[in-house]
Motif scaffolding. Structure first.
Motif, PDB file in Angstrom:
ATOM      1  N   LYS A   5       0.639  -1.308  -0.016  1.00 27.53           N
ATOM      2  CA  LYS A   5       0.414   0.111  -0.181  1.00 27.53           C
ATOM      3  C   LYS A   5       0.983   1.223  -0.450  1.00 27.53           C
ATOM      4  O   LYS A   5       1.864   1.216   0.792  1.00 27.53           O
ATOM      5  CB  LYS A   5      -0.420   0.026   1.120  1.00 27.53           C
ATOM      6  CG  LYS A   5      -1.993  -1.524   0.882  1.00 27.53           C
ATOM      7  CD  LYS A   5      -2.766  -0.382   2.680  1.00 27.53           C
ATOM      8  CE  LYS A   5      -4.068  -1.833   1.904  1.00 27.53           C
ATOM      9  NZ  LYS A   5      -5.142  -1.808   3.090  1.00 27.53           N
ATOM     10  N   LYS A   6       0.476   2.111  -0.619  1.00 22.31           N
ATOM     11  CA  LYS A   6       1.246   3.530  -0.535  1.00 22.31           C
ATOM     12  C   LYS A   6       0.933   4.437  -0.436  1.00 22.31           C
ATOM     13  O   LYS A   6      -0.382   4.540   0.137  1.00 22.31           O
ATOM     14  CB  LYS A   6       1.170   3.836  -2.361  1.00 22.31           C
ATOM     15  CG  LYS A   6       2.490   4.635  -2.544  1.00 22.31           C
ATOM     16  CD  LYS A   6       2.927   5.415  -4.009  1.00 22.31           C
ATOM     17  CE  LYS A   6       3.858   6.562  -3.865  1.00 22.31           C
ATOM     18  NZ  LYS A   6       3.801   6.312  -5.504  1.00 22.31           N
ATOM     19  N   TYR A   7       1.312   5.336   0.989  1.00 21.45           N
ATOM     20  CA  TYR A   7       0.490   5.798   1.733  1.00 21.45           C
ATOM     21  C   TYR A   7       0.435   7.363   0.756  1.00 21.45           C
ATOM     22  O   TYR A   7       1.440   7.613  -0.016  1.00 21.45           O
ATOM     23  CB  TYR A   7       0.551   5.769   2.870  1.00 21.45           C
ATOM     24  CG  TYR A   7       0.664   4.984   3.773  1.00 21.45           C
ATOM     25  CD1 TYR A   7      -0.717   5.352   4.148  1.00 21.45           C
ATOM     26  CD2 TYR A   7       1.015   4.105   3.788  1.00 21.45           C
ATOM     27  CE1 TYR A   7      -1.361   3.880   4.936  1.00 21.45           C
ATOM     28  CE2 TYR A   7       0.209   2.674   4.513  1.00 21.45           C
ATOM     29  CZ  TYR A   7      -0.250   2.647   4.691  1.00 21.45           C
ATOM     30  OH  TYR A   7      -0.892   1.507   5.279  1.00 21.45           O
ATOM     31  N   THR A  15       1.565  -4.854   3.586  1.00 20.44           N
ATOM     32  CA  THR A  15       0.507  -5.874   4.295  1.00 20.44           C
ATOM     33  C   THR A  15       0.945  -7.247   4.235  1.00 20.44           C
ATOM     34  O   THR A  15       1.138  -7.393   5.620  1.00 20.44           O
ATOM     35  CB  THR A  15      -0.566  -5.421   3.249  1.00 20.44           C
ATOM     36  OG1 THR A  15      -0.571  -6.080   2.698  1.00 20.44           O
ATOM     37  CG2 THR A  15      -0.877  -3.893   3.164  1.00 20.44           C
ATOM     38  N   VAL A  39      -0.733  -0.667  -4.822  1.00 17.93           N
ATOM     39  CA  VAL A  39      -1.938  -0.063  -4.756  1.00 17.93           C
ATOM     40  C   VAL A  39      -2.081   1.183  -3.640  1.00 17.93           C
ATOM     41  O   VAL A  39      -1.818   1.621  -2.418  1.00 17.93           O
ATOM     42  CB  VAL A  39      -3.323  -0.859  -4.245  1.00 17.93           C
ATOM     43  CG1 VAL A  39      -3.879  -1.995  -4.999  1.00 17.93           C
ATOM     44  CG2 VAL A  39      -2.980  -1.442  -2.435  1.00 17.93           C
ATOM     45  N   ASP A  40      -3.033   1.860  -3.765  1.00 17.36           N
ATOM     46  CA  ASP A  40      -2.908   3.651  -3.453  1.00 17.36           C
ATOM     47  C   ASP A  40      -4.318   3.247  -1.749  1.00 17.36           C
ATOM     48  O   ASP A  40      -5.024   2.480  -2.030  1.00 17.36           O
ATOM     49  CB  ASP A  40      -3.846   4.837  -3.892  1.00 17.36           C
ATOM     50  CG  ASP A  40      -3.589   6.413  -3.658  1.00 17.36           C
ATOM     51  OD1 ASP A  40      -4.931   6.374  -2.560  1.00 17.36           O
ATOM     52  OD2 ASP A  40      -2.258   7.308  -3.226  1.00 17.36           O
ATOM     53  N   ASN A  41      -3.268   4.177  -0.629  1.00 19.79           N
ATOM     54  CA  ASN A  41      -4.068   3.644  -0.068  1.00 19.79           C
ATOM     55  C   ASN A  41      -5.238   4.056   0.670  1.00 19.79           C
ATOM     56  O   ASN A  41      -6.116   3.232   0.826  1.00 19.79           O
ATOM     57  CB  ASN A  41      -3.007   3.560   1.165  1.00 19.79           C
ATOM     58  CG  ASN A  41      -3.730   3.299   2.594  1.00 19.79           C
ATOM     59  OD1 ASN A  41      -3.927   2.399   3.240  1.00 19.79           O
ATOM     60  ND2 ASN A  41      -4.060   4.269   3.372  1.00 19.79           N
ATOM     61  N   GLY A  44      -7.104   2.989  -3.570  1.00 21.13           N
ATOM     62  CA  GLY A  44      -7.414   1.173  -3.898  1.00 21.13           C
ATOM     63  C   GLY A  44      -7.187   1.822  -5.510  1.00 21.13           C
ATOM     64  O   GLY A  44      -6.572   0.217  -6.138  1.00 21.13           O
TER      65      GLY A  44
END
Length: 168
Positions: A5-7, A15, A39-41, A44
């Motif tokens: 996940k990319k913040y 994860t 994926v974008d946190n 999505g």
């Protein structure tokens, strides 16, 4: 599947391992054979392509060197091309023609050394397989279906020769 996940602060969170990870860490996962999805946190949105592209560009100064400009240009231009054409472009960009040329020469020399073909036939086959400058005809490189078709034809010929020898 390794899910990353990319913040918003550009941090990447693995994860599966429940820890933050760097681009270098993602590259290690891929080299180890893992499938990775980024994926974008918040939204999505799948960011895998952008992240892998960033990894490739960041690796340009490391051991493998930068990607050849013709390869990068071909990748950009292939939007409407077939996968087969893209594969051929990639093959040419990475110097695959020299490998094919060397293999053709090696196999012809081997056949000649073993006395399976004459000098004349060796030269003729070399002319057919390589152009006048001694390079393989890159535009005529076979794809998988060509190879499979040729294998079938060779098998048929081998059976026919075997049958003719038995009839003698």
């Amino acid at each position: 599947m390794e899910l990353i996940k990319k913040y918003g602060n550009r941090k990447l969170y693995h994860t599966n391992a429940k820890q933050y990870i760097t681009l270098h860490g993602i590259a290690k996962l891929i080299r180890a054979g893992s499938d990775v999805r980024v994926v974008d946190n918040v939204t999505g949105e799948d960011l895998t392509v952008q992240t892998l592209s960033q990894i490739l560009l960041n690796n340009k100064g490391r051991r493998s060197g930068p990607l050849p400009i013709p390869l990068l240009s071909d990748l950009i231009q292939t939007s409407g091309e077939t996968l087969s054409q893209m594969r051929r472009n990639l093959f040419q960009s990475l110097g695959g023609n020299q490998i094919v040329e060397a293999e053709i020469r090696l196999r012809l020399e081997h056949l000649l050394d073993e006395g399976k073909i004459s000098e004349e036939l060796c030269q003729r086959m070399g002319q057919l397989l390589l152009n006048d400058s001694g390079h393989a005809h890159a535009e005529n490189l076979p794809d998988r279906s060509d190879v499979e078709r040729l294998k079938g034809q060779v098998e048929q010929l081998a059976n026919l020769v075997e049958q003719l020898l038995q009839d003698k």
